[in-house]
Design a protein around this motif. Structure first.
Motif, PDB file in Angstrom:
ATOM      1  N   GLY A 106       6.389  -0.644 -20.819  1.00  0.00           N
ATOM      2  CA  GLY A 106       6.204  -1.943 -21.446  1.00  0.00           C
ATOM      3  C   GLY A 106       6.699  -1.921 -22.875  1.00  0.00           C
ATOM      4  N   MET A 107       6.174  -2.837 -23.664  1.00  0.00           N
ATOM      5  CA  MET A 107       6.602  -2.886 -25.058  1.00  0.00           C
ATOM      6  C   MET A 107       5.493  -3.362 -25.974  1.00  0.00           C
ATOM      7  SD  MET A 107       9.188  -6.164 -25.197  1.00  0.00           S
ATOM      8  CE  MET A 107       9.744  -5.726 -26.821  1.00  0.00           C
TER       9      MET A 107
ATOM     10  N   ASP B  54       2.145  -4.180 -23.887  1.00  0.00           N
ATOM     11  CA  ASP B  54       1.335  -3.009 -23.574  1.00  0.00           C
ATOM     12  C   ASP B  54      -0.060  -3.363 -23.080  1.00  0.00           C
ATOM     13  OD1 ASP B  54       3.312  -1.144 -24.180  1.00  0.00           O
ATOM     14  OD2 ASP B  54       2.736  -1.014 -26.280  1.00  0.00           O
ATOM     15  N   ASP B  55      -0.589  -4.521 -23.462  1.00  0.00           N
ATOM     16  CA  ASP B  55      -1.943  -4.886 -23.026  1.00  0.00           C
ATOM     17  C   ASP B  55      -2.034  -4.962 -21.508  1.00  0.00           C
ATOM     18  OD1 ASP B  55      -2.908  -5.055 -25.647  1.00  0.00           O
ATOM     19  OD2 ASP B  55      -2.310  -7.148 -25.829  1.00  0.00           O
ATOM     20  N   THR B  56      -1.105  -5.658 -20.869  1.00  0.00           N
ATOM     21  CA  THR B  56      -1.146  -5.755 -19.410  1.00  0.00           C
ATOM     22  C   THR B  56      -0.816  -4.407 -18.773  1.00  0.00           C
ATOM     23  OG1 THR B  56       1.098  -6.638 -19.394  1.00  0.00           O
ATOM     24  CG2 THR B  56      -0.700  -8.228 -19.247  1.00  0.00           C
ATOM     25  N   ALA B  57       0.037  -3.627 -19.415  1.00  0.00           N
ATOM     26  CA  ALA B  57       0.372  -2.300 -18.887  1.00  0.00           C
ATOM     27  C   ALA B  57      -0.861  -1.403 -18.844  1.00  0.00           C
ATOM     28  CB  ALA B  57       1.466  -1.659 -19.727  1.00  0.00           C
ATOM     29  N   MET B  58      -1.739  -1.538 -19.822  1.00  0.00           N
ATOM     30  CA  MET B  58      -2.963  -0.728 -19.819  1.00  0.00           C
ATOM     31  C   MET B  58      -3.835  -1.097 -18.608  1.00  0.00           C
ATOM     32  SD  MET B  58      -2.478   1.319 -22.326  1.00  0.00           S
ATOM     33  CE  MET B  58      -0.724   1.137 -22.044  1.00  0.00           C
TER      34      MET B  58
ATOM     35  N   PRO C 153       0.824  -1.211   0.000  1.00  0.00           N
ATOM     36  CA  PRO C 153       0.000   0.000   0.000  1.00  0.00           C
ATOM     37  C   PRO C 153       0.855   1.257   0.000  1.00  0.00           C
ATOM     38  CG  PRO C 153      -0.044  -1.050   2.155  1.00  0.00           C
ATOM     39  CD  PRO C 153       0.722  -1.958   1.243  1.00  0.00           C
ATOM     40  N   GLY C 154       0.273   2.311  -0.504  1.00  0.00           N
ATOM     41  CA  GLY C 154       0.967   3.595  -0.506  1.00  0.00           C
ATOM     42  C   GLY C 154       1.040   4.265  -1.864  1.00  0.00           C
ATOM     43  N   PRO C 155       1.463   3.685  -2.933  1.00  0.00           N
ATOM     44  CA  PRO C 155       2.108   2.372  -3.048  1.00  0.00           C
ATOM     45  C   PRO C 155       3.574   2.432  -2.619  1.00  0.00           C
ATOM     46  CG  PRO C 155       1.947   3.360  -5.213  1.00  0.00           C
ATOM     47  CD  PRO C 155       1.295   4.321  -4.260  1.00  0.00           C
ATOM     48  N   GLU C 156       4.062   1.279  -2.216  1.00  0.00           N
ATOM     49  CA  GLU C 156       5.455   1.136  -1.811  1.00  0.00           C
ATOM     50  C   GLU C 156       6.340   0.754  -2.997  1.00  0.00           C
ATOM     51  OE1 GLU C 156       5.723  -1.607   1.448  1.00  0.00           O
ATOM     52  OE2 GLU C 156       4.187  -0.550   2.592  1.00  0.00           O
ATOM     53  N   PHE C 157       5.877   1.030  -4.188  1.00  0.00           N
ATOM     54  CA  PHE C 157       6.685   0.810  -5.396  1.00  0.00           C
ATOM     55  C   PHE C 157       6.477   2.022  -6.290  1.00  0.00           C
ATOM     56  CE2 PHE C 157       2.578  -1.220  -5.911  1.00  0.00           C
ATOM     57  CZ  PHE C 157       2.165  -0.849  -7.182  1.00  0.00           C
ATOM     58  N   ASN C 158       7.462   2.282  -7.153  1.00  0.00           N
ATOM     59  CA  ASN C 158       7.358   3.466  -8.006  1.00  0.00           C
ATOM     60  C   ASN C 158       7.462   3.159  -9.495  1.00  0.00           C
ATOM     61  OD1 ASN C 158      10.049   2.911  -8.260  1.00  0.00           O
ATOM     62  ND2 ASN C 158      10.774   4.823  -7.362  1.00  0.00           N
ATOM     63  N   GLY C 159       7.484   1.883  -9.844  1.00  0.00           N
ATOM     64  CA  GLY C 159       7.555   1.528 -11.249  1.00  0.00           C
ATOM     65  C   GLY C 159       7.057   0.124 -11.498  1.00  0.00           C
ATOM     66  N   VAL C 160       6.476  -0.064 -12.694  1.00  0.00           N
ATOM     67  CA  VAL C 160       6.009  -1.381 -13.123  1.00  0.00           C
ATOM     68  C   VAL C 160       6.414  -1.558 -14.579  1.00  0.00           C
ATOM     69  CG1 VAL C 160       4.021  -2.899 -13.452  1.00  0.00           C
ATOM     70  CG2 VAL C 160       4.002  -1.242 -11.577  1.00  0.00           C
ATOM     71  N   TRP C 161       7.095  -2.674 -14.864  1.00  0.00           N
ATOM     72  CA  TRP C 161       7.489  -3.010 -16.242  1.00  0.00           C
ATOM     73  C   TRP C 161       6.640  -4.177 -16.708  1.00  0.00           C
ATOM     74  CZ3 TRP C 161       9.608  -1.882 -20.676  1.00  0.00           C
ATOM     75  CH2 TRP C 161       9.902  -2.900 -21.572  1.00  0.00           C
ATOM     76  N   HIS C 162       6.159  -4.077 -17.947  1.00  0.00           N
ATOM     77  CA  HIS C 162       5.359  -5.144 -18.542  1.00  0.00           C
ATOM     78  C   HIS C 162       6.027  -5.651 -19.809  1.00  0.00           C
ATOM     79  CE1 HIS C 162       1.740  -4.984 -16.067  1.00  0.00           C
ATOM     80  NE2 HIS C 162       2.013  -3.705 -15.940  1.00  0.00           N
ATOM     81  N   LEU C 163       5.845  -6.918 -20.067  1.00  0.00           N
ATOM     82  CA  LEU C 163       6.357  -7.523 -21.287  1.00  0.00           C
ATOM     83  C   LEU C 163       5.542  -7.075 -22.503  1.00  0.00           C
ATOM     84  CD1 LEU C 163       8.395  -9.469 -22.508  1.00  0.00           C
ATOM     85  CD2 LEU C 163       6.831 -11.332 -22.011  1.00  0.00           C
TER      86      LEU C 163
END
Length: 159
Positions: free
Chosen positions: A63-64, A40-44, A28-38
């Motif tokens: 993502g890509m 673009d569909d999951t990134a959306m 929570p917070g969130p306690e992360f500041n980045g997310v990488w996806h393989l």
């Protein structure tokens, strides 16, 4: 950097959203500041989950594929980065196969393909160069059968 976890969205926006919702619950917070996806569909899906949690301003999503949804999200400033150009690999592979069928062995067994990176700052240039006015490729000049000096290096980039 700290990797708090790993999830699998399987090229599906809904699953990308669900994985991100789980992350938001676990960190929570969130306690992360980045997310990488393989892709673009999951990134959306991640963008949707972060928007619902009012946390998109705190997390960079990348993502890509450079699919149409990604281009739109980049233009809207919701997506930090996408990379692409790999859709041309099939064409370049066929070109090398054509040369091989015509007796020209590949000079390299591994072909380097630089992929372009697109950010909110460069997305309009990408759209102009690759969507609105897609480049034409002179395949004959790229063929080592027709042009012995041709390279087996294919660059796809923004100037």
């Amino acid at each position: 950097y700290r990797t708090p976890g790993r999830g699998v969205g399987r090229r599906d926006t809904g699953k990308g959203m669900a994985v991100t919702e789980n992350y938001l619950s676990r960190f929570p917070g969130p306690e992360f500041n980045g997310v990488w996806h393989l892709n673009d569909d999951t990134a959306m899906g991640t963008i949707q989950a972060l928007e619902a949690a009012e946390a998109l301003d705190d997390v960079q999503v990348a993502g890509m594929d450079l699919n149409p949804d990604a281009v739109k999200a980049l233009q809207e400033g919701k997506y930090s980065y996408s990379t692409g150009g790999h859709w041309l690999q099939g064409g370049f592979g066929l070109l090398m196969l054509y040369d091989w069928i015509n007796g020209v062995e590949p000079t390299e067994r591994v072909v380097r393909l630089d992929l372009m990176g697109v950010t909110p700052e460069t997305v309009d240039e990408f759209e102009e160069m690759y969507i609105t006015n897609p480049p034409e490729y002179d395949i004959e000049s790229m063929s080592r059968y027709h042009n012995p000096d041709a390279q087996t290096y294919f660059e796809i980039s923004l100037p």
